[in-house]
Write a protein that holds these residues in place. Structure first.
Motif, PDB file in Angstrom:
ATOM      1  N   ILE A   1       0.723  -1.017   0.072  1.00 13.94           N
ATOM      2  CA  ILE A   1      -0.046  -0.082   0.123  1.00 13.94           C
ATOM      3  C   ILE A   1       0.988   1.224   0.089  1.00 13.94           C
ATOM      4  O   ILE A   1       1.838   1.271   0.806  1.00 13.94           O
ATOM      5  CB  ILE A   1      -0.827   0.050   1.350  1.00 13.94           C
ATOM      6  CG1 ILE A   1      -1.925  -1.206   1.089  1.00 13.94           C
ATOM      7  CG2 ILE A   1      -1.846   1.106   1.287  1.00 13.94           C
ATOM      8  CD1 ILE A   1      -2.334  -1.482   2.816  1.00 13.94           C
ATOM      9  N   LEU A   2       0.698   2.022  -1.024  1.00 15.18           N
ATOM     10  CA  LEU A   2       1.579   3.269  -1.114  1.00 15.18           C
ATOM     11  C   LEU A   2       0.523   4.502  -1.021  1.00 15.18           C
ATOM     12  O   LEU A   2      -0.541   4.518  -1.930  1.00 15.18           O
ATOM     13  CB  LEU A   2       2.486   3.338  -2.516  1.00 15.18           C
ATOM     14  CG  LEU A   2       3.342   2.352  -2.641  1.00 15.18           C
ATOM     15  CD1 LEU A   2       3.860   2.166  -3.759  1.00 15.18           C
ATOM     16  CD2 LEU A   2       4.494   2.603  -1.436  1.00 15.18           C
TER      17      LEU A   2
ATOM     18  N   TYR B   1      -2.636   2.358   7.866  1.00 17.14           N
ATOM     19  CA  TYR B   1      -1.455   3.410   8.157  1.00 17.14           C
ATOM     20  C   TYR B   1      -1.221   4.301   6.801  1.00 17.14           C
ATOM     21  O   TYR B   1      -0.401   5.322   7.060  1.00 17.14           O
ATOM     22  CB  TYR B   1      -0.244   2.751   8.678  1.00 17.14           C
ATOM     23  CG  TYR B   1      -0.327   2.208  10.066  1.00 17.14           C
ATOM     24  CD1 TYR B   1      -0.953   3.102  11.115  1.00 17.14           C
ATOM     25  CD2 TYR B   1      -0.511   0.934  10.417  1.00 17.14           C
ATOM     26  CE1 TYR B   1      -1.136   2.569  12.521  1.00 17.14           C
ATOM     27  CE2 TYR B   1      -0.469   0.325  11.814  1.00 17.14           C
ATOM     28  CZ  TYR B   1      -0.734   1.164  12.599  1.00 17.14           C
ATOM     29  OH  TYR B   1      -1.141   0.635  13.849  1.00 17.14           O
ATOM     30  N   ALA B   2      -1.583   4.144   5.917  1.00 17.28           N
ATOM     31  CA  ALA B   2      -1.221   4.660   4.355  1.00 17.28           C
ATOM     32  C   ALA B   2      -2.478   4.809   3.740  1.00 17.28           C
ATOM     33  O   ALA B   2      -3.241   3.725   3.673  1.00 17.28           O
ATOM     34  CB  ALA B   2      -0.199   3.968   3.715  1.00 17.28           C
ATOM     35  N   SER B   3      -2.939   5.979   2.919  1.00 15.54           N
ATOM     36  CA  SER B   3      -3.839   6.010   2.258  1.00 15.54           C
ATOM     37  C   SER B   3      -3.682   5.172   1.034  1.00 15.54           C
ATOM     38  O   SER B   3      -2.751   4.782   0.669  1.00 15.54           O
ATOM     39  CB  SER B   3      -4.086   7.553   1.751  1.00 15.54           C
ATOM     40  OG  SER B   3      -3.118   8.136   1.032  1.00 15.54           O
ATOM     41  N   LEU B   4      -4.803   4.887   0.212  1.00 12.83           N
ATOM     42  CA  LEU B   4      -4.814   3.631  -0.662  1.00 12.83           C
ATOM     43  C   LEU B   4      -4.605   4.332  -2.155  1.00 12.83           C
ATOM     44  O   LEU B   4      -5.435   4.163  -2.847  1.00 12.83           O
ATOM     45  CB  LEU B   4      -6.375   2.733  -0.685  1.00 12.83           C
ATOM     46  CG  LEU B   4      -6.580   2.205   0.845  1.00 12.83           C
ATOM     47  CD1 LEU B   4      -7.939   1.412   0.760  1.00 12.83           C
ATOM     48  CD2 LEU B   4      -5.409   1.406   1.233  1.00 12.83           C
ATOM     49  N   ASP B   5      -3.820   5.163  -2.206  1.00 12.74           N
ATOM     50  CA  ASP B   5      -3.548   5.782  -3.323  1.00 12.74           C
ATOM     51  C   ASP B   5      -2.924   4.947  -4.744  1.00 12.74           C
ATOM     52  O   ASP B   5      -3.296   4.912  -5.720  1.00 12.74           O
ATOM     53  CB  ASP B   5      -2.612   6.817  -3.235  1.00 12.74           C
ATOM     54  CG  ASP B   5      -3.091   7.953  -2.230  1.00 12.74           C
ATOM     55  OD1 ASP B   5      -4.325   8.163  -2.338  1.00 12.74           O
ATOM     56  OD2 ASP B   5      -2.194   8.664  -1.738  1.00 12.74           O
ATOM     57  N   LEU B   6      -2.153   3.738  -4.145  1.00  8.18           N
ATOM     58  CA  LEU B   6      -1.665   2.720  -4.956  1.00  8.18           C
ATOM     59  C   LEU B   6      -1.476   1.250  -4.291  1.00  8.18           C
ATOM     60  O   LEU B   6      -0.909   1.476  -3.231  1.00  8.18           O
ATOM     61  CB  LEU B   6      -0.187   3.286  -5.623  1.00  8.18           C
ATOM     62  CG  LEU B   6       0.587   2.362  -6.726  1.00  8.18           C
ATOM     63  CD1 LEU B   6      -0.379   2.120  -7.826  1.00  8.18           C
ATOM     64  CD2 LEU B   6       1.854   2.731  -6.808  1.00  8.18           C
ATOM     65  N   LEU B   7      -1.899   0.392  -5.145  1.00  8.28           N
ATOM     66  CA  LEU B   7      -1.987  -0.834  -4.380  1.00  8.28           C
ATOM     67  C   LEU B   7      -1.209  -1.792  -5.458  1.00  8.28           C
ATOM     68  O   LEU B   7      -1.510  -1.891  -6.596  1.00  8.28           O
ATOM     69  CB  LEU B   7      -3.189  -1.270  -4.018  1.00  8.28           C
ATOM     70  CG  LEU B   7      -4.308  -0.809  -3.303  1.00  8.28           C
ATOM     71  CD1 LEU B   7      -5.648  -1.221  -3.178  1.00  8.28           C
ATOM     72  CD2 LEU B   7      -3.796  -0.590  -1.871  1.00  8.28           C
ATOM     73  N   LEU B   8      -0.116  -2.250  -4.806  1.00 10.02           N
ATOM     74  CA  LEU B   8       0.632  -3.415  -5.813  1.00 10.02           C
ATOM     75  C   LEU B   8       0.609  -4.614  -5.294  1.00 10.02           C
ATOM     76  O   LEU B   8       1.013  -5.110  -4.212  1.00 10.02           O
ATOM     77  CB  LEU B   8       2.098  -2.873  -5.853  1.00 10.02           C
ATOM     78  CG  LEU B   8       2.521  -1.442  -6.379  1.00 10.02           C
ATOM     79  CD1 LEU B   8       3.656  -0.777  -6.340  1.00 10.02           C
ATOM     80  CD2 LEU B   8       1.938  -1.335  -7.840  1.00 10.02           C
ATOM     81  N   PRO B   9       0.043  -5.507  -6.173  1.00  8.59           N
ATOM     82  CA  PRO B   9       0.119  -6.968  -5.597  1.00  8.59           C
ATOM     83  C   PRO B   9       1.467  -7.661  -5.560  1.00  8.59           C
ATOM     84  O   PRO B   9       2.344  -7.209  -6.457  1.00  8.59           O
ATOM     85  CB  PRO B   9      -0.677  -7.739  -6.979  1.00  8.59           C
ATOM     86  CG  PRO B   9      -1.012  -6.745  -7.783  1.00  8.59           C
ATOM     87  CD  PRO B   9      -0.558  -5.300  -7.474  1.00  8.59           C
TER      88      PRO B   9
ATOM     89  N   ALA C   1       6.647  13.540   0.970  1.00  2.81           N
ATOM     90  CA  ALA C   1       6.489  12.228   1.935  1.00  2.81           C
ATOM     91  C   ALA C   1       5.731  11.323   1.132  1.00  2.81           C
ATOM     92  O   ALA C   1       4.878  11.419   0.403  1.00  2.81           O
ATOM     93  CB  ALA C   1       5.909  12.732   3.047  1.00  2.81           C
ATOM     94  N   LEU C   2       6.131  10.019   1.657  1.00  2.00           N
ATOM     95  CA  LEU C   2       5.296   8.827   0.926  1.00  2.00           C
ATOM     96  C   LEU C   2       5.299   7.855   2.085  1.00  2.00           C
ATOM     97  O   LEU C   2       6.031   7.808   2.848  1.00  2.00           O
ATOM     98  CB  LEU C   2       6.004   8.270  -0.119  1.00  2.00           C
ATOM     99  CG  LEU C   2       5.327   7.003  -1.035  1.00  2.00           C
ATOM    100  CD1 LEU C   2       4.028   7.637  -1.693  1.00  2.00           C
ATOM    101  CD2 LEU C   2       6.241   6.391  -2.075  1.00  2.00           C
ATOM    102  N   PHE C   3       3.754   7.253   2.427  1.00  2.70           N
ATOM    103  CA  PHE C   3       3.713   6.419   3.334  1.00  2.70           C
ATOM    104  C   PHE C   3       3.320   5.050   2.898  1.00  2.70           C
ATOM    105  O   PHE C   3       2.664   4.697   1.746  1.00  2.70           O
ATOM    106  CB  PHE C   3       2.293   6.906   4.079  1.00  2.70           C
ATOM    107  CG  PHE C   3       2.569   8.514   4.637  1.00  2.70           C
ATOM    108  CD1 PHE C   3       3.226   8.604   5.571  1.00  2.70           C
ATOM    109  CD2 PHE C   3       2.183   9.450   3.758  1.00  2.70           C
ATOM    110  CE1 PHE C   3       3.611   9.882   6.055  1.00  2.70           C
ATOM    111  CE2 PHE C   3       2.519  10.818   4.180  1.00  2.70           C
ATOM    112  CZ  PHE C   3       3.290  10.982   5.411  1.00  2.70           C
ATOM    113  N   HIS C   4       3.796   4.039   3.489  1.00  5.21           N
ATOM    114  CA  HIS C   4       3.905   2.611   3.146  1.00  5.21           C
ATOM    115  C   HIS C   4       3.333   1.689   4.013  1.00  5.21           C
ATOM    116  O   HIS C   4       3.495   1.952   5.210  1.00  5.21           O
ATOM    117  CB  HIS C   4       5.316   2.099   2.798  1.00  5.21           C
ATOM    118  CG  HIS C   4       6.160   2.924   2.202  1.00  5.21           C
ATOM    119  ND1 HIS C   4       6.782   4.336   2.462  1.00  5.21           N
ATOM    120  CD2 HIS C   4       6.754   2.749   0.853  1.00  5.21           C
ATOM    121  CE1 HIS C   4       7.339   4.876   1.668  1.00  5.21           C
ATOM    122  NE2 HIS C   4       7.304   3.836   0.613  1.00  5.21           N
TER     123      HIS C   4
END
Length: 188
Positions: A106-107, A123-131, A160-163
């Protein structure tokens, strides 16, 4: 009786210009690039700091929140290896998952702390989901891992980026194990 060395450091400020010399007295065992900034650092029994990038220009990573246990009660952990500046390369890491499990990276651009209906928190907004699929012995508790190599593009400084990782795990209370969060602020 240890051998002591005096070294003179001259930081390059341009193609043929240098800052005023700095003398340091130390007893090094070796010279290696400990902090990943491209110059050699003295290593020995004492601590010496020789940083080209320090403070906000270095970039910062911070783990936050609590992970959610999976098989065997093992809580997976998220980490990142930098430096965190444009043009630099590193590795985003997950350790302690169930071997061979599928999951999501989750990024997001926003830090969260939202309890989920399956336990743990997002803990991170669901802007990008990578399987993703974890490496390691299939089904083994805490032996699964994942590495994502990255290179930072120009112009990212100050962002900043949250993972967070979420892992399908039948041994977790609701079938999902998760790491805590990881915040990375990019230096310049």
């Amino acid at each position: 009786n240890s051998l002591r060395h005096s070294i003179v450091i001259r930081r390059r400020t341009g193609p043929a210009t240098f800052a005023p010399p700095i003398e340091q007295v130390l007893a090094p065992v070796a010279f290696v690039d400990v902090d990943g900034d491209g110059d050699l650092d003295a290593v020995g029994k004492q601590a010496f700091r020789n940083l080209r990038h320090d403070g906000p220009s270095a970039g910062v990573r911070v783990q936050y929140g609590q992970g959610f246990a999976g098989t065997g009660g093992v809580v997976p952990v998220i980490g990142d290896v930098g430096p965190f500046r444009p043009g630099s390369s590193g590795v985003l890491r997950l350790r302690g998952g169930r071997g061979g499990a599928d999951g999501l990276l989750i990024l997001g651009g926003t830090m969260l702390d939202l309890p989920t209906p399956v336990g743990g928190s997002l803990y991170a907004s669901l802007d990008l989901l990578l399987p993703i699929t974890l490496s390691g012995p299939v089904g083994a508790a805490g032996r699964g891992w994942y590495d994502l190599n990255w290179t930072l593009p120009p112009g990212i400084e100050g962002y900043a980026l949250f993972h967070q990782f979420a892992i399908a795990d039948p041994g977790a209370a609701f079938g999902v194990a998760a790491t805590g969060g990881l915040s990375v602020t990019f230096g310049g």
